[in-house]
Design a protein around this motif. Structure first.
Motif, PDB file in Angstrom:
ATOM      1  N   TRP A 183     -30.317 -19.791 -15.674  1.00 30.60           N
ATOM      2  CA  TRP A 183     -28.997 -19.180 -15.713  1.00 30.60           C
ATOM      3  C   TRP A 183     -28.053 -19.758 -16.755  1.00 30.60           C
ATOM      4  O   TRP A 183     -27.014 -19.169 -17.027  1.00 30.60           O
ATOM      5  CB  TRP A 183     -28.338 -19.261 -14.333  1.00 30.60           C
ATOM      6  CG  TRP A 183     -28.888 -18.249 -13.388  1.00 30.60           C
ATOM      7  CD1 TRP A 183     -29.823 -18.454 -12.415  1.00 30.60           C
ATOM      8  CD2 TRP A 183     -28.555 -16.861 -13.322  1.00 30.60           C
ATOM      9  NE1 TRP A 183     -30.094 -17.292 -11.759  1.00 30.60           N
ATOM     10  CE2 TRP A 183     -29.334 -16.294 -12.296  1.00 30.60           C
ATOM     11  CE3 TRP A 183     -27.674 -16.042 -14.038  1.00 30.60           C
ATOM     12  CZ2 TRP A 183     -29.255 -14.951 -11.968  1.00 30.60           C
ATOM     13  CZ3 TRP A 183     -27.604 -14.705 -13.697  1.00 30.60           C
ATOM     14  CH2 TRP A 183     -28.389 -14.179 -12.680  1.00 30.60           C
ATOM     15  N   PHE A 186     -27.037 -17.428 -19.533  1.00 28.87           N
ATOM     16  CA  PHE A 186     -26.054 -16.413 -19.169  1.00 28.87           C
ATOM     17  C   PHE A 186     -24.639 -16.966 -19.297  1.00 28.87           C
ATOM     18  O   PHE A 186     -23.760 -16.358 -19.913  1.00 28.87           O
ATOM     19  CB  PHE A 186     -26.335 -15.927 -17.745  1.00 28.87           C
ATOM     20  CG  PHE A 186     -25.168 -15.250 -17.084  1.00 28.87           C
ATOM     21  CD1 PHE A 186     -24.826 -13.942 -17.428  1.00 28.87           C
ATOM     22  CD2 PHE A 186     -24.406 -15.914 -16.135  1.00 28.87           C
ATOM     23  CE1 PHE A 186     -23.750 -13.328 -16.829  1.00 28.87           C
ATOM     24  CE2 PHE A 186     -23.329 -15.301 -15.541  1.00 28.87           C
ATOM     25  CZ  PHE A 186     -22.997 -14.010 -15.885  1.00 28.87           C
ATOM     26  N   THR A 228     -11.968 -17.044 -18.050  1.00 26.79           N
ATOM     27  CA  THR A 228     -13.383 -16.717 -18.190  1.00 26.79           C
ATOM     28  C   THR A 228     -14.236 -17.707 -17.413  1.00 26.79           C
ATOM     29  O   THR A 228     -15.184 -17.327 -16.713  1.00 26.79           O
ATOM     30  CB  THR A 228     -13.798 -16.768 -19.669  1.00 26.79           C
ATOM     31  OG1 THR A 228     -12.828 -16.091 -20.425  1.00 26.79           O
ATOM     32  CG2 THR A 228     -15.146 -16.130 -19.863  1.00 26.79           C
ATOM     33  N   VAL A 231     -14.297 -16.807 -13.854  1.00 28.37           N
ATOM     34  CA  VAL A 231     -15.133 -15.655 -13.526  1.00 28.37           C
ATOM     35  C   VAL A 231     -16.604 -16.043 -13.569  1.00 28.37           C
ATOM     36  O   VAL A 231     -17.395 -15.682 -12.691  1.00 28.37           O
ATOM     37  CB  VAL A 231     -14.841 -14.490 -14.501  1.00 28.37           C
ATOM     38  CG1 VAL A 231     -15.855 -13.380 -14.291  1.00 28.37           C
ATOM     39  CG2 VAL A 231     -13.438 -13.970 -14.276  1.00 28.37           C
ATOM     40  N   THR A 235     -19.110 -15.853 -10.394  1.00 26.89           N
ATOM     41  CA  THR A 235     -20.342 -15.077 -10.518  1.00 26.89           C
ATOM     42  C   THR A 235     -21.547 -15.946 -10.165  1.00 26.89           C
ATOM     43  O   THR A 235     -22.450 -15.516  -9.442  1.00 26.89           O
ATOM     44  CB  THR A 235     -20.499 -14.562 -11.960  1.00 26.89           C
ATOM     45  OG1 THR A 235     -19.326 -13.875 -12.322  1.00 26.89           O
ATOM     46  CG2 THR A 235     -21.691 -13.635 -12.069  1.00 26.89           C
ATOM     47  N   ASN A 239     -24.421 -15.663  -7.207  1.00 32.44           N
ATOM     48  CA  ASN A 239     -25.853 -15.713  -7.496  1.00 32.44           C
ATOM     49  C   ASN A 239     -26.561 -16.793  -6.696  1.00 32.44           C
ATOM     50  O   ASN A 239     -27.660 -16.590  -6.191  1.00 32.44           O
ATOM     51  CB  ASN A 239     -26.076 -15.996  -8.989  1.00 32.44           C
ATOM     52  CG  ASN A 239     -25.890 -14.752  -9.807  1.00 32.44           C
ATOM     53  OD1 ASN A 239     -26.136 -13.658  -9.314  1.00 32.44           O
ATOM     54  ND2 ASN A 239     -25.442 -14.908 -11.028  1.00 32.44           N
ATOM     55  N   LYS A 242     -27.184 -16.151  -3.070  1.00 31.06           N
ATOM     56  CA  LYS A 242     -28.289 -15.234  -2.807  1.00 31.06           C
ATOM     57  C   LYS A 242     -29.627 -15.785  -3.287  1.00 31.06           C
ATOM     58  O   LYS A 242     -30.613 -15.068  -3.299  1.00 31.06           O
ATOM     59  CB  LYS A 242     -28.019 -13.896  -3.511  1.00 31.06           C
ATOM     60  CG  LYS A 242     -26.778 -13.201  -3.011  1.00 31.06           C
ATOM     61  CD  LYS A 242     -26.656 -11.809  -3.589  1.00 31.06           C
ATOM     62  CE  LYS A 242     -26.508 -11.838  -5.093  1.00 31.06           C
ATOM     63  NZ  LYS A 242     -26.225 -10.520  -5.675  1.00 31.06           N
ATOM     64  N   ASN A 293     -13.150 -12.149  -7.624  1.00 29.91           N
ATOM     65  CA  ASN A 293     -13.538 -11.718  -8.970  1.00 29.91           C
ATOM     66  C   ASN A 293     -12.810 -10.443  -9.374  1.00 29.91           C
ATOM     67  O   ASN A 293     -12.311 -10.308 -10.483  1.00 29.91           O
ATOM     68  CB  ASN A 293     -15.051 -11.486  -9.023  1.00 29.91           C
ATOM     69  CG  ASN A 293     -15.738 -12.571  -9.827  1.00 29.91           C
ATOM     70  OD1 ASN A 293     -15.104 -13.545 -10.208  1.00 29.91           O
ATOM     71  ND2 ASN A 293     -17.008 -12.405 -10.067  1.00 29.91           N
TER      72      ASN A 293
ATOM     73  N   MET B  10     -17.883  -9.950 -20.181  1.00 30.78           N
ATOM     74  CA  MET B  10     -17.908 -10.404 -18.799  1.00 30.78           C
ATOM     75  C   MET B  10     -18.377  -9.312 -17.855  1.00 30.78           C
ATOM     76  O   MET B  10     -19.119  -9.572 -16.919  1.00 30.78           O
ATOM     77  CB  MET B  10     -16.523 -10.886 -18.384  1.00 30.78           C
ATOM     78  CG  MET B  10     -16.229 -12.263 -18.940  1.00 30.78           C
ATOM     79  SD  MET B  10     -14.752 -12.952 -18.280  1.00 30.78           S
ATOM     80  CE  MET B  10     -13.570 -11.734 -18.710  1.00 30.78           C
ATOM     81  N   PRO B  21     -30.943 -11.990  -8.563  1.00 32.65           N
ATOM     82  CA  PRO B  21     -31.964 -12.248  -7.558  1.00 32.65           C
ATOM     83  C   PRO B  21     -31.590 -11.660  -6.214  1.00 32.65           C
ATOM     84  O   PRO B  21     -30.864 -12.257  -5.450  1.00 32.65           O
ATOM     85  CB  PRO B  21     -32.002 -13.777  -7.498  1.00 32.65           C
ATOM     86  CG  PRO B  21     -30.653 -14.217  -7.971  1.00 32.65           C
ATOM     87  CD  PRO B  21     -30.098 -13.149  -8.829  1.00 32.65           C
TER      88      PRO B  21
END
Lengths: 304, 446
Positions: A183, A186, A228, A231, A235, A239, A242, A293, B10, B21
C-alpha cells in the motif's frame, strides 16, 4: 436564485437522472446491509432468533447473542486485538513510507521511473502478493537448503533460520510488512500529487526568508498537505480494518494472526448469524471514517 | 486551482481503495471458474434402436446433467474416464463445475442447485437436509455398500449421501530399503511401533517426518495422526463418540493421545525440525523427506494419496522396494476419507448416473480407472494398480471404520481442534488447549 433553465425542468428531472444510480445502490448496497443486519439477529439456521443458540446458565444477550460472540469470544477478541495492532502499525507505516518516497522521488532525476517501481505492488493481486511473500518467509526444516530469500540470507550470515509466519512473537509484524509493501505506493502517489500541487511562490518565499530544508518541510509543506494526509490516513484506516487477503493467504489466521474479516469469512457457511454479526461490527467500525472522509471532501470543495 | 488535480487524484485513490481488499473479491478468486461441459459428450448417438439402453433410465441423448465437485486437473480426467461409458451410451451432456469452496457451493445450492454434488464430507447432508433427494428414490443400490457407509449418509431416516470414492488414512509410508539396511521390522502393534521409534532414535535416525502447514487448513495432518493414535489407544467407538459429542474433547483418553503425539511431533530427535519443523513444513514436503537421498526421516504417516506424490517427486523410485506402506500398527479400525455423492435433481439423466455409480458397471470402472478406492463392494478384485489393490484389501480387512474426525465434525469444532494442536506444538498447556476445543465441540454439536 436558481438559474432559469434548472427552474424550467422542475423537480422531477434531477431525480430521473439520479434514478439509475439510486436503484443500483438500493439493490446492491442498501438491501444487503439491511439483510445482513436481520440475519445477524438469527442463529445459524437463519430462521430462528439468535436467542436459540443460548445455553442455560451461560451469559446470553438474547437476540443480540451473535454480537456477544463477536465481542467476547476469545477468537474474536484476538482478532479485534490484532486489527487494532494492524491499525496502529500499518497505517502510520504506509503513510510515513509513502510520504518519504514522495519527498525523495521529488528530488531524483528519474522520478516517474522510481515512482512506478514503488507503485508496482499495487498492480499485483493481493492473493498473488501473499503467495510471493510466503516464499520470501519460507523456512525449510531439516537438512534441506533454505529457499526463502530471508532465511537463505540469515543462514549465509551464520544465523539460524527463523519461522517468520508461525512464531507468534513476530508473525503479525511479518504480515504487516507485506501490507506496507502493497500500500505504500498508493500513499506515495496521492501525497506526491499533493506536494506537486503546492504553489512554488510560497516555497520560494520561505527559502528567501532563510528556511532550511527541515523547516521548509515541517513548517510549510506539511501544514499545506495536511488535508491530503488526513484523507490518505482515513482511507488507509478503512483498508486496514477490512484487511483479509494477506492473512488468509499467508497464515489462514493461524498462529495468533486472526483478523476480523477472516473470522467473518470462516463462519459464513457454518454459522451465518455470527458471520453477519461480525460483518455488521465491521460496518459500524468503518462508517464514522467514511463519513469523516466525505466531510473532508465537502470542506475542500468549499475552500476551493 | 491545482488543488483540483489533487482532489482528482484523491478521488481516484479512494475509488482504488474502494476496490481494495474485500472478502468478496477473494471468494471469487478462490472459486475455480465454472468449466462448462468438461466432458463434451461425443456426438455419436446410439443407433436407431427403438428402446434406449436400460442403463440410461430414460435419459435422452443431449440431456444435460449438472454436477459439482472439488476435483480438477488429473483427478477430473479420471472422473471423466469413469463417466465415459455412461456418457457414450446415453449421449447425456455433463456440465461440470469444479470448486473447493463451500461458500460457492452454498450460493449455488441456494439459487440453482446442481443435479449431483460430490463433496469430500457429509457436511452438506446437515446443511441441506430438506433440499437433498433421498437416494433410494433415484435408483441408488444400498446393498452394494457396507452398512456403516449407509449410516454415515443417513439423516432423519433418509439416505442422502453415498460414498463414491474412499482413501484410507491410517497408514504409514516407509522405505523398505532403509528398513532393511538398519534391520527394522514393520511393526504390527502399537507397542511395537513405540519400540521401533525409540530404537530409531537410539540409532541416531529421525523416525518421523511431520509437516502440517496447509494454508487455512493447517493442522489437519496433526488431526489425522492423533486420530490414529486414538484408534490404537482407545478404539473406533471412542472416536465415534468424540464425533457425536458423547465424549468431550478434553477427556483423559484424548489427553493421553495428545501427549504421545506431542512427544513425537515436538522433539527434533523424533521428527524433522522438531515442533518448528512440524508447524512450518508443508504437508507435501513432509511426504518427500523419508525418500530423499540421504533420507531425512524413516517414516511419514500420511493418507493413501502420498504414494502418488512420492512417484511424482521421485519418478525413479519403485513401489514395493523403494517405498511402501503399512497400516497404522494397532489401530483397532481404519480411518478414512471419502467423497460422497448427494443428489438435488430428479431428472432421468440424474437417475442414470446414480444407478451407474452405485451399480456393478460403475464400481468396476472406478476400480479399473483407479481413482483411489471405491467403497462399492462390487469393486473388490477389479483394481488394476498394485498399490490400490493393497489399499483396497486393507480397507476390506479393517476391523472397523471411522471417518476422519476432521471431515465429519462441524467446521467450528474442526477448526478448534486444529488450533488446539497448533497451540500445543507452540508450547501451550495441553489440558488448556483441549478445554477450549471441548467448549467449541459442545457449542458446535448442540
Amino acid at each position: 436564485m436558481l438559474p432559469t433553465n434548472i427552474k424550467r425542468q422542475g423537480r422531477l428531472v434531477p431525480w430521473l437522472y439520479l434514478a439509475p444510480a439510486l436503484v443500483i445502490m438500493l439493490i446492491f448496497i442498501v438491501f444487503p446491509i439491511f439483510n445482513t443486519i436481520s440475519l445477524s439477529l438469527k442463529d445459524k439456521t437463519s430462521t430462528r432468533s439468535a436467542e436459540a443458540s443460548c445455553v442455560a446458565g451461560e451469559p446470553c444477550w438474547g437476540a443480540l447473542e451473535n454480537y456477544r460472540y463477536a465481542l467476547t469470544n476469545p477468537e474474536m477478541t484476538q482478532a479485534l486485538r490484532n486489527n487494532a495492532r494492524w491499525l496502529m502499525l500499518m497505517v502510520p507505516g504506509t503513510v510515513i513510507v509513502g510520504l518519504l518516497f514522495a519527498l525523495l522521488a521529488d528530488q531524483v532525476r528519474y522520478e516517474s521511473l522510481a515512482k512506478s517501481i514503488i507503485f508496482m505492488p499495487m498492480a499485483i493481486s493481493f492473493v498473488g502478493a501473499g503467495i510471493i511473500w510466503r516464499f520470501v518467509y519460507h523456512i525449510e526444516s531439516g537438512g534441506g537448503e533454505q529457499i526463502g530469500i530471508l532465511n537463505a540470507l540469515l543462514v549465509q550470515l551464520g544465523a539460524s533460520p527463523v519461522a517468520f509466519l508461525s512464531n507468534p512473537a513476530i508473525n503479525n509484524y511479518a504480515l504487516m510488512i507485506v501490507g506496507v509493501w502493497l500500500w505504500a505506493g498508493f500513499c506515495m502517489t496521492v501525497l506526491s500529487a499533493a506536494i506537486k500541487g503546492l504553489p512554488t511562490e510560497v516555497l520560494e518565499a520561505a527559502r528567501v526568508d532563510g528556511a532550511n530544508g527541515w523547516q521548509l518541510f515541517w513548517r510549510v509543506m506539511l501544514p499545506m498537505i495536511a488535508p491530503t494526509l488526513l484523507v490518505v490516513t482515513t482511507t488507509m484506516v478503512i483498508n486496514v480494518l477490512k484487511i483479509f487477503d494477506i492473512v488468509f493467504v499467508m497464515t489462514g489466521g493461524n498462529f495468533g494472526t486472526e483478523v476480523i474479516a477472516n473470522r467473518m469469512f470462516k463462519l459464513i457457511v457454518t454459522d451465518t448469524g455470527r458471520s453477519m454479526a461480525i460483518a455488521v461490527l465491521l460496518i459500524v467500525l468503518t462508517i464514522p471514517l467514511v463519513l469523516f472522509n466525505m466531510y473532508r471532501f465537502r470542506l475542500q470543495e468549499v475552500e476551493e | 486551482m491545482k488543488l483540483k488535480s489533487v482532489l482528482f487524484v484523491m478521488v481516484i485513490g479512494l475509488l482504488l481503495a474502494a476496490c481494495g481488499p474485500k472478502p468478496a473479491d477473494t471468494v471469487v478468486t478462490q472459486a475455480v471458474p465454472a468449466e462448462p461441459a468438461a466432458t463434451e459428450a461425443p456426438a455419436p448417438q446410439p443407433p436407431a434402436e427403438p428402446s434406449a439402453p436400460e442403463m440410461c433410465m430414460g435419459a435422452q441423448p443431449g440431456d444435460e446433467l449438472t454436477v459439482m465437485y472439488v476435483w480438477s486437473g488429473a483427478e477430473e480426467e479420471k472422473l471423466n474416464a469413469i463417466f465415459k461409458p455412461l456418457v457414450d451410451t446415453c449421449g447425456i451432456k455433463i456440465v461440470a463445475e469444479s470448486t473447493r469452496d463451500a461458500a460457492v457451493v452454498d450460493t449455488r445450492v441456494q439459487s440453482a442447485p446442481p443435479d449431483i454434488l460430490f463433496w469430500p464430507s457429509t457436511a452438506p447432508v446437515d446443511l441441506y437436509t430438506d433440499k437433498l433427494v433421498p437416494l433410494d428414490t433415484v435408483g441408488a443400490v444400498a446393498e452394494n455398500y457396507a452398512s456403516y457407509w449407509v449410516d454415515l449418509g443417513t439423516k432423519n431416516g433418509k439416505w442422502l449421501a453415498v460414498p463414491v470414492k474412499a482413501d484410507i488414512k491410517s497408514i504409514i509410508w516407509y522405505s523398505p530399503a532403509q528398513f532393511e539396511a538398519f534391520g527394522y521390522k514393520v511393526p504390527t502393534t502399537f507397542e511395537e511401533l513405540d519400540a521401533l521409534v525409540e530404537k530409531m532414535v537410539a540409532d541416531g535416525n529421525v523416525p518421523w517426518s511431520m509437516g502440517m502447514e496447509s494454508g487455512a487448513a493447517t493442522g489437519w495432518t496433526g488431526s489425522d495422526f492423533i486420530q490414529d493414535i486414538l484408534l490404537a489407544q482407545q478404539g473406533p467407538e471412542y472416536v465415534s463418540k468424540i464425533i457425536s459429542g458423547e465424549i468431550p474433547y478434553n477427556d483423559a483418553g484424548v489427553l493421553q493421545a495428545y501427549q504421545t503425539y506431542y512427544k513425537w511431533a515436538s522433539d527434533p530427535k523424533y521428527t524433522v525440525g522438531g515442533a518448528e519443523g512440524t508447524l512450518n513444513t508443508g504437508f507435501l514436503d513432509a511426504i518427500y523427506k523419508p525418500f530423499a537421498s540421504p533420507a531425512e526421516a524413516m517414516m511419514v504417516k500420511q493418507s493413501g494419496f502420498a504414494g502418488g506424490e512420492i512417484i511424482k517427486q521421485f519418478p525413479n523410485l519403485v513401489y514395493g522396494t523403494d517405498f511402501d506402506f503399512f497400516p497404522f500398527p494397532g489401530a483397532k479400525g481404519m480411518q478414512g476419507g471419502a467423497d460422497f455423492m448427494m443428489v438435488f435433481g430428479t431428472s432421468n439423466a440424474t437417475k442414470a448416473m446414480v444407478a451407474y455409480l452405485t451399480g456393478p458397471e460403475g464400481a468396476a470402472n472406478w476400480a479399473q480407472v483407479g481413482f483411489d478406492l471405491s467403497p462399492n463392494k462390487l469393486a473388490a478384485g477389479k483394481y488394476a494398480d498394485a498399490q490400490l489393490a493393497k489399499k483396497g484389501e486393507a480397507l476390506a480387512n479393517a476391523a472397523g471404520f471411522t471417518p476422519d474426525i476432521g471431515d465429519t465434525i462441524p467446521a467450528p469444532f474442526g477448526e478448534a481442534e486444529w488450533k488446539a494442536i497448533i497451540e500445543v506444538l507452540q508450547g501451550g498447556d495441553i489440558q488448556t488447549a483441549l478445554d477450549k476445543a471441548a467448549q467449541a465441540q459442545a457449542e458446535a454439536l448442540r
